[in-house]
Design a protein around this motif. Structure first.
Motif, PDB file in Angstrom:
ATOM      1  N   UNK A  43       0.874  -4.049  -1.041  1.00 41.22           N
ATOM      2  CA  UNK A  43       1.383  -5.185  -0.267  1.00 41.22           C
ATOM      3  C   UNK A  43       0.297  -6.204   0.061  1.00 41.22           C
ATOM      4  N   UNK A  44      -0.807  -6.149  -0.670  1.00 43.62           N
ATOM      5  CA  UNK A  44      -1.912  -7.082  -0.464  1.00 43.62           C
ATOM      6  C   UNK A  44      -1.511  -8.445  -1.018  1.00 43.62           C
ATOM      7  N   UNK A  45      -1.224  -9.365  -0.138  1.00 44.47           N
ATOM      8  CA  UNK A  45      -0.744 -10.678  -0.566  1.00 44.47           C
ATOM      9  C   UNK A  45      -1.843 -11.542  -1.175  1.00 44.47           C
ATOM     10  N   UNK A  46      -3.098 -11.077  -1.090  1.00 45.98           N
ATOM     11  CA  UNK A  46      -4.192 -11.807  -1.722  1.00 45.98           C
ATOM     12  C   UNK A  46      -4.305 -11.471  -3.210  1.00 45.98           C
ATOM     13  N   UNK A  47      -3.601 -10.414  -3.654  1.00 49.33           N
ATOM     14  CA  UNK A  47      -3.581 -10.040  -5.069  1.00 49.33           C
ATOM     15  C   UNK A  47      -2.263 -10.478  -5.691  1.00 49.33           C
ATOM     16  N   UNK A  48      -2.346 -11.186  -6.792  1.00 48.51           N
ATOM     17  CA  UNK A  48      -1.122 -11.520  -7.523  1.00 48.51           C
ATOM     18  C   UNK A  48      -0.642 -10.248  -8.241  1.00 48.51           C
TER      19      UNK A  48
END
Length: 61
Positions: A18-23
């Motif tokens: 759920x890391x929104x910094x990773x596409x």
């Protein structure tokens, strides 16, 4: 390069899913690039290079 136990790999997946910094593409790249150093205890998981390459290619963008 050091090998890591599968449970550590799964832990990293859980922390980054759920890391929104990773596409999505970056996440798949992370998985693909890490598979080679994971030690799987389950014999159903590919242990040889050809099988791992097939698995990694299924994770392509």
């Amino acid at each position: 390069m050091s090998k890591i136990p599968a449970e550590h790999f799964v832990n990293q997946i859980a922390h980054n899913v759920n890391n929104e910094q990773l596409s999505d593409a970056e996440f798949r790249t992370f998985i693909r690039n890490t598979l080679d150093i994971v030690i799987f205890e389950d014999t159903r998981i590919p242990q040889n290079e050809d099988s791992r390459e097939q698995l990694k290619s299924s994770l392509t963008n």
